[in-house]
Design an enzyme around this catalytic site. Structure first.
Site: not given
Ligand code: NAD
Length: 353
Positions: A141, A248
């Site tokens: 990222y 998640d």
């Protein structure tokens, strides 16, 4: 006086943060503690007001505060902006980097009253009590990204320095020492050079922690094991993107992503936020579950301010309201009465008194 920078952000961030503040103020006044809470704009809301996802005032306030309480940012309204100007890349990632918040901590523990809210069978989730430590300021990222025209292609570079790996893995061992003394390092060392590097450093750090049992697991297997037999895990440590995805997935063990709190830490300083996003599909409708944010506020009291007793009081109040049957839409079964965001916050406040 301790200072908290409060960043509600976008979508349901504007609804869940007031509930967490309500709860924090009650618990602090019960303990006769005074904190200052100051709100600042971030994300799409800041773009609309100031033309920038992370205004200088907001960044400065976060740097000067003892802790940051964040709702969520992003939404379809800002999705067509150039990538680096959007809420996520323009605010969230730079804020993590500027505050050096390299460690994201996400505890996942099943609350008995929510056993049946999980999409997994009760016998699979009933003993889940794990922590995922995600590296937050390195890896894919934050690597160089770009496009080429001949041939048409796009790239994101995954780089980890030794220092970046060492500090998160150290924290992983220390976290495991305070729990069941089991650390599972998740990587993709069968394919990625950065993962082989990660594994070598982890093995080296392990020499300092002989009391902790270290295992390695490939990320694809970890995804499978988290739904097959999640109680095998105590502490998981992993790199940025793997952690993003696995947390998640793991949120469903706890019934809903609306239950999952998180802390992003650099030493004692931390940014506390729910693990979910701004949920544009339910924003502005008093439907969001505020409990992940309320539990993140409890983590703030514990990790940054050492207020363990106050943090426990909040956690117990959350368990109590769930035991009493309060359910926001994400938790309710079709036959159960649905509680709104504000009413859930009120119920926690009542349970505190
Ligand atoms: P999301 O987490 O916002 O929503 C996923 C699903 O979970 C939706 O159906 C939503 O209604 C539900 N949900 C999420 N939080 C809930 C809550 N508290 N109560 C009840 N239901 C809840 O993820 P998404 O839809 O992929 O992303 C929406 C926006 O949020 C995007 O702009 C994304 O970039 C952003 N985002 C921000 C953060 C952050 O601020 N840290 C994290 C993830 C996504």
């Amino acid at each position: 006086m301790p200072r908290i920078a409060v960043l509600p952000g976008d979508g349901i961030g504007q609804e869940i943060i007031p509930e967490a503040l309500k709860v924090l103020k009650v618990v602090l006044s019960q303990s006769q503690k005074e904190f200052t809470f100051q709100e600042y704009a971030i994300g799409g809301t800041a773009i609309d007001k100031f033309g920038k996802a992370l205004p200088e005032d907001t960044l400065k306030a976060c740097q000067e505060a003892d802790a940051v309480l964040l709702g969520a940012i992003g939404g379809p309204k800002w999705d067509t902006l150039p990538a680096m100007e959007r809420p996520e890349l323009g605010a969230l990632l730079p804020l993590r980097k500027e505050l050096n918040l390299f460690a994201n901590i996400r505890p996942i523990k099943i609350i008995p009253a929510l056993l049946s809210a999980s999409t997994l069978k009760e016998e699979i989730v009933k003993n889940v009590d794990l922590v995922v430590l995600r590296e937050l300021t390195g890896g894919l990222y934050f690597g160089e990204k770009g496009r080429t025209t001949e041939p048409a292609a796009a790239y994101d570079v995954l780089v980890y320095t030794e220092e970046e790996v060492r500090r998160i893995v150290e924290l992983g061992f220390q976290t495991a020492q305070g729990r069941k003394k089991k650390l599972c390092s998740v990587d993709k060392a069968n394919v990625l050079e950065s993962s082989r590097f990660w594994r070598e450093i982890t093995e080296d750090v392990a020499k300092k922690y002989p009391d902790v049992e270290l295992t390695h697991m490939y990320v694809d297997n970890a995804a499978m094991q988290l739904v097959r037999y999640p109680e095998q895990f105590d502490v998981i440590v992993t790199e940025n993107m793997f952690g993003d995805i696995l947390t998640d997935l793991a949120s469903m063990l706890a019934g809903s992503i609306g239950m999952l709190s998180s802390a992003s830490m650099a030493g004692k300083k931390g940014m506390y936020e729910p693990a979910h996003g701004s949920a544009p599909d339910i924003a502005g409708q008093n439907k969001a579950n505020p409990l992940a944010t309320i539990l993140s506020a409890a983590m703030m009291l514990r990790y940054t301010f050492g207020l363990n007793e106050e943090a426990t009081r909040i956690e117990k109040a959350v368990i109590k309201v769930l035991d009493q049957g309060y359910r926001t839409a994400d938790l309710a079964k079709s036959t159960e009465k649905v509680t709104g965001t504000k009413e859930m916050g009120d119920a926690v406040v009542t349970a505190l008194s």
